[in-house]
Design an enzyme around this catalytic site. Sequence first.
Site, PDB file in Angstrom:
ATOM      1  N   LYS A  13      10.201 -43.055   9.200  1.00  0.00           N
ATOM      2  CA  LYS A  13      10.532 -42.888   7.769  1.00  0.00           C
ATOM      3  C   LYS A  13      11.694 -41.906   7.589  1.00  0.00           C
ATOM      4  O   LYS A  13      12.639 -42.181   6.856  1.00  0.00           O
ATOM      5  CB  LYS A  13       9.305 -42.363   6.984  1.00  0.00           C
ATOM      6  CG  LYS A  13       8.078 -43.264   7.061  1.00  0.00           C
ATOM      7  CD  LYS A  13       6.939 -42.748   6.229  1.00  0.00           C
ATOM      8  CE  LYS A  13       6.376 -41.393   6.652  1.00  0.00           C
ATOM      9  NZ  LYS A  13       5.760 -41.372   7.993  1.00  0.00           N
ATOM     10  N   ARG A  88       1.059 -40.738  -0.760  1.00  0.00           N
ATOM     11  CA  ARG A  88       0.247 -40.758   0.461  1.00  0.00           C
ATOM     12  C   ARG A  88      -1.161 -41.277   0.199  1.00  0.00           C
ATOM     13  O   ARG A  88      -1.936 -41.424   1.131  1.00  0.00           O
ATOM     14  CB  ARG A  88       0.055 -39.338   0.945  1.00  0.00           C
ATOM     15  CG  ARG A  88       1.021 -38.668   1.902  1.00  0.00           C
ATOM     16  CD  ARG A  88       1.410 -39.393   3.083  1.00  0.00           C
ATOM     17  NE  ARG A  88       1.391 -38.626   4.286  1.00  0.00           N
ATOM     18  CZ  ARG A  88       2.462 -38.014   4.813  1.00  0.00           C
ATOM     19  NH1 ARG A  88       3.618 -38.032   4.218  1.00  0.00           N
ATOM     20  NH2 ARG A  88       2.358 -37.396   5.953  1.00  0.00           N
ATOM     21  N   ARG A 127       9.647 -36.009  19.957  1.00  0.00           N
ATOM     22  CA  ARG A 127      10.496 -35.733  18.800  1.00  0.00           C
ATOM     23  C   ARG A 127      11.022 -34.297  18.784  1.00  0.00           C
ATOM     24  O   ARG A 127      10.302 -33.343  19.050  1.00  0.00           O
ATOM     25  CB  ARG A 127       9.714 -35.974  17.514  1.00  0.00           C
ATOM     26  CG  ARG A 127      10.492 -35.449  16.308  1.00  0.00           C
ATOM     27  CD  ARG A 127      10.002 -35.935  15.028  1.00  0.00           C
ATOM     28  NE  ARG A 127       8.624 -35.565  14.772  1.00  0.00           N
ATOM     29  CZ  ARG A 127       7.983 -35.959  13.691  1.00  0.00           C
ATOM     30  NH1 ARG A 127       8.579 -36.732  12.823  1.00  0.00           N
ATOM     31  NH2 ARG A 127       6.742 -35.600  13.499  1.00  0.00           N
ATOM     32  N   ARG A 160       7.985 -29.816  16.071  1.00  0.00           N
ATOM     33  CA  ARG A 160       7.052 -29.495  14.979  1.00  0.00           C
ATOM     34  C   ARG A 160       5.676 -29.125  15.513  1.00  0.00           C
ATOM     35  O   ARG A 160       5.174 -29.790  16.411  1.00  0.00           O
ATOM     36  CB  ARG A 160       6.926 -30.709  14.049  1.00  0.00           C
ATOM     37  CG  ARG A 160       7.955 -30.680  12.954  1.00  0.00           C
ATOM     38  CD  ARG A 160       8.001 -31.917  12.132  1.00  0.00           C
ATOM     39  NE  ARG A 160       6.715 -32.467  11.730  1.00  0.00           N
ATOM     40  CZ  ARG A 160       6.623 -33.546  10.958  1.00  0.00           C
ATOM     41  NH1 ARG A 160       7.711 -34.149  10.507  1.00  0.00           N
ATOM     42  NH2 ARG A 160       5.441 -34.027  10.615  1.00  0.00           N
ATOM     43  N   ARG A 171      -3.646 -36.989  12.150  1.00  0.00           N
ATOM     44  CA  ARG A 171      -2.679 -37.514  11.177  1.00  0.00           C
ATOM     45  C   ARG A 171      -2.748 -39.046  11.131  1.00  0.00           C
ATOM     46  O   ARG A 171      -2.662 -39.643  10.058  1.00  0.00           O
ATOM     47  CB  ARG A 171      -1.263 -37.056  11.539  1.00  0.00           C
ATOM     48  CG  ARG A 171      -1.026 -35.583  11.210  1.00  0.00           C
ATOM     49  CD  ARG A 171       0.185 -35.018  11.916  1.00  0.00           C
ATOM     50  NE  ARG A 171       1.430 -35.669  11.566  1.00  0.00           N
ATOM     51  CZ  ARG A 171       2.524 -35.648  12.327  1.00  0.00           C
ATOM     52  NH1 ARG A 171       2.524 -35.005  13.481  1.00  0.00           N
ATOM     53  NH2 ARG A 171       3.603 -36.253  11.928  1.00  0.00           N
TER      54      ARG A 171
HETATM   55  P1  AP5 Z   1      10.680 -39.904  12.268  1.00  0.00           P
HETATM   56  O1  AP5 Z   1      11.824 -40.594  11.594  1.00  0.00           O
HETATM   57  O2  AP5 Z   1      10.639 -38.422  12.288  1.00  0.00           O
HETATM   58  O3  AP5 Z   1       9.289 -40.517  11.750  1.00  0.00           O
HETATM   59  P2  AP5 Z   1       8.470 -40.218  10.429  1.00  0.00           P
HETATM   60  O4  AP5 Z   1       7.821 -41.495  10.029  1.00  0.00           O
HETATM   61  O5  AP5 Z   1       9.334 -39.527   9.417  1.00  0.00           O
HETATM   62  O6  AP5 Z   1       7.378 -39.241  11.032  1.00  0.00           O
HETATM   63  P3  AP5 Z   1       6.728 -37.915  10.441  1.00  0.00           P
HETATM   64  O7  AP5 Z   1       5.908 -37.355  11.570  1.00  0.00           O
HETATM   65  O8  AP5 Z   1       7.752 -37.022   9.839  1.00  0.00           O
HETATM   66  O9  AP5 Z   1       5.832 -38.493   9.352  1.00  0.00           O
HETATM   67  P4  AP5 Z   1       4.624 -37.837   8.698  1.00  0.00           P
HETATM   68  O10 AP5 Z   1       4.422 -38.783   7.595  1.00  0.00           O
HETATM   69  O11 AP5 Z   1       3.454 -37.587   9.562  1.00  0.00           O
HETATM   70  O12 AP5 Z   1       5.138 -36.353   8.374  1.00  0.00           O
HETATM   71  P5  AP5 Z   1       5.525 -35.621   7.030  1.00  0.00           P
HETATM   72  O13 AP5 Z   1       6.586 -34.657   7.370  1.00  0.00           O
HETATM   73  O14 AP5 Z   1       5.744 -36.573   5.912  1.00  0.00           O
HETATM   74  O15 AP5 Z   1      10.644 -40.468  13.779  1.00  0.00           O
HETATM   75  C1  AP5 Z   1       9.727 -39.932  14.721  1.00  0.00           C
HETATM   76  C2  AP5 Z   1      10.413 -39.892  16.117  1.00  0.00           C
HETATM   77  O16 AP5 Z   1      10.676 -41.240  16.541  1.00  0.00           O
HETATM   78  C3  AP5 Z   1      11.780 -39.179  16.095  1.00  0.00           C
HETATM   79  O17 AP5 Z   1      11.916 -38.515  17.312  1.00  0.00           O
HETATM   80  C4  AP5 Z   1      12.803 -40.321  15.979  1.00  0.00           C
HETATM   81  O18 AP5 Z   1      14.042 -39.992  16.575  1.00  0.00           O
HETATM   82  C5  AP5 Z   1      12.086 -41.447  16.742  1.00  0.00           C
HETATM   83  N1  AP5 Z   1      12.392 -42.779  16.214  1.00  0.00           N
HETATM   84  C6  AP5 Z   1      12.506 -43.133  14.893  1.00  0.00           C
HETATM   85  N2  AP5 Z   1      12.744 -44.462  14.789  1.00  0.00           N
HETATM   86  C7  AP5 Z   1      12.768 -44.960  16.066  1.00  0.00           C
HETATM   87  C8  AP5 Z   1      12.966 -46.268  16.619  1.00  0.00           C
HETATM   88  N3  AP5 Z   1      13.201 -47.340  15.853  1.00  0.00           N
HETATM   89  N4  AP5 Z   1      12.892 -46.399  17.956  1.00  0.00           N
HETATM   90  C9  AP5 Z   1      12.669 -45.332  18.767  1.00  0.00           C
HETATM   91  N5  AP5 Z   1      12.481 -44.055  18.319  1.00  0.00           N
HETATM   92  C10 AP5 Z   1      12.537 -43.884  16.981  1.00  0.00           C
HETATM   93  O19 AP5 Z   1       4.176 -34.831   6.683  1.00  0.00           O
HETATM   94  C11 AP5 Z   1       3.733 -33.742   7.434  1.00  0.00           C
HETATM   95  C12 AP5 Z   1       2.513 -33.109   6.773  1.00  0.00           C
HETATM   96  O20 AP5 Z   1       2.869 -32.635   5.449  1.00  0.00           O
HETATM   97  C13 AP5 Z   1       1.344 -34.072   6.520  1.00  0.00           C
HETATM   98  O21 AP5 Z   1       0.513 -34.186   7.658  1.00  0.00           O
HETATM   99  C14 AP5 Z   1       0.647 -33.382   5.336  1.00  0.00           C
HETATM  100  O22 AP5 Z   1      -0.111 -32.271   5.762  1.00  0.00           O
HETATM  101  C15 AP5 Z   1       1.812 -32.863   4.516  1.00  0.00           C
HETATM  102  N6  AP5 Z   1       2.283 -33.828   3.499  1.00  0.00           N
HETATM  103  C16 AP5 Z   1       3.498 -34.445   3.449  1.00  0.00           C
HETATM  104  N7  AP5 Z   1       3.573 -35.265   2.392  1.00  0.00           N
HETATM  105  C17 AP5 Z   1       2.391 -35.180   1.757  1.00  0.00           C
HETATM  106  C18 AP5 Z   1       1.853 -35.818   0.599  1.00  0.00           C
HETATM  107  N8  AP5 Z   1       2.560 -36.718  -0.096  1.00  0.00           N
HETATM  108  N9  AP5 Z   1       0.574 -35.488   0.223  1.00  0.00           N
HETATM  109  C19 AP5 Z   1      -0.143 -34.578   0.920  1.00  0.00           C
HETATM  110  N10 AP5 Z   1       0.307 -33.956   2.035  1.00  0.00           N
HETATM  111  C20 AP5 Z   1       1.562 -34.255   2.453  1.00  0.00           C
END
Ligand code: AP5
Length: 222
Positions: A13, A88, A127, A160, A171
Amino acid sequence: MFVVFLGAPGSGKGTQATSLAEKYGLVHVATGDLLRDAVRLGTELGAKARGYMERGELVPDDLVVAMVMDRLSQPDAARGVVMDGFPRNLDQARALDRALRERGLAVDLVIYLRVPDAVLVSRLAGRWECPSCRTPYHEVSSPPRVAGKCDRCGQPLVQRPDDRPDTVRRRLQVYLEQTAPLLEYYREQGVLVEVDGDQPIPEVSRQIVAAVEALKRGGPRG
Ligand code: AP5
């Protein structure tokens, strides 16, 4: 244009939302990044959110919804938004729909990045990200040009804390229980486009751009 990215942790994402926002001049709103900033700055929100994030749980809706509404009320959001990490769960989705309706807007497109669980786990383990501009990297699939340094701003890259294997497992479980039901919610609204996220990054980007171009020509709302 209001685009939402849906997908499990590690589905890409952040990677895809960053490049889509850049291509179309949209504002990238990533709730994970906003919350990590709040933790780093030691704000009241950060202090409340920290424990949930370290455990891989969702931060309570009232905190996250208020944070998102505040961000969407800033003037640059009028350019159009790419949402990454929000909504979410169903309550957050309904809150977003209400807020957009009040502004005469709606979610135009939801991109669901579908990726098998085993791939997600290996992506999160490898990552690295830039603590300054947030560009994500992967030590195998998308390494920086200079090891350990951000291509865009030269900052040293970091890992992270919630990418530890036990937190990743939690997660993924939280995603299945609380976020996956949104697929049906947006499918019923006729705005969901599914993209195979288990392909090279440029190919995933190409398919996402094709979906945005189709939207601009009148779909998927029709
Ligand atoms: P990346 O692009 O970083 O993936 P992502 O889907 O953004 O993963 P996240 O871990 O950031 O998602 P998340 O939803 O768990 O975390 P968030 O920060 O929102 O890619 C991942 C890796 O793969 C990278 O190394 C990239 O280079 C690689 N990659 C990407 N595409 C690829 C491909 N096609 N092929 C190969 N490699 C590839 O949330 C974190 C925490 O915040 C949550 O756990 C929660 O506690 C809180 N939080 C956030 N939003 C909310 C909400 N709305 N409500 C409540 N709590 C929330």
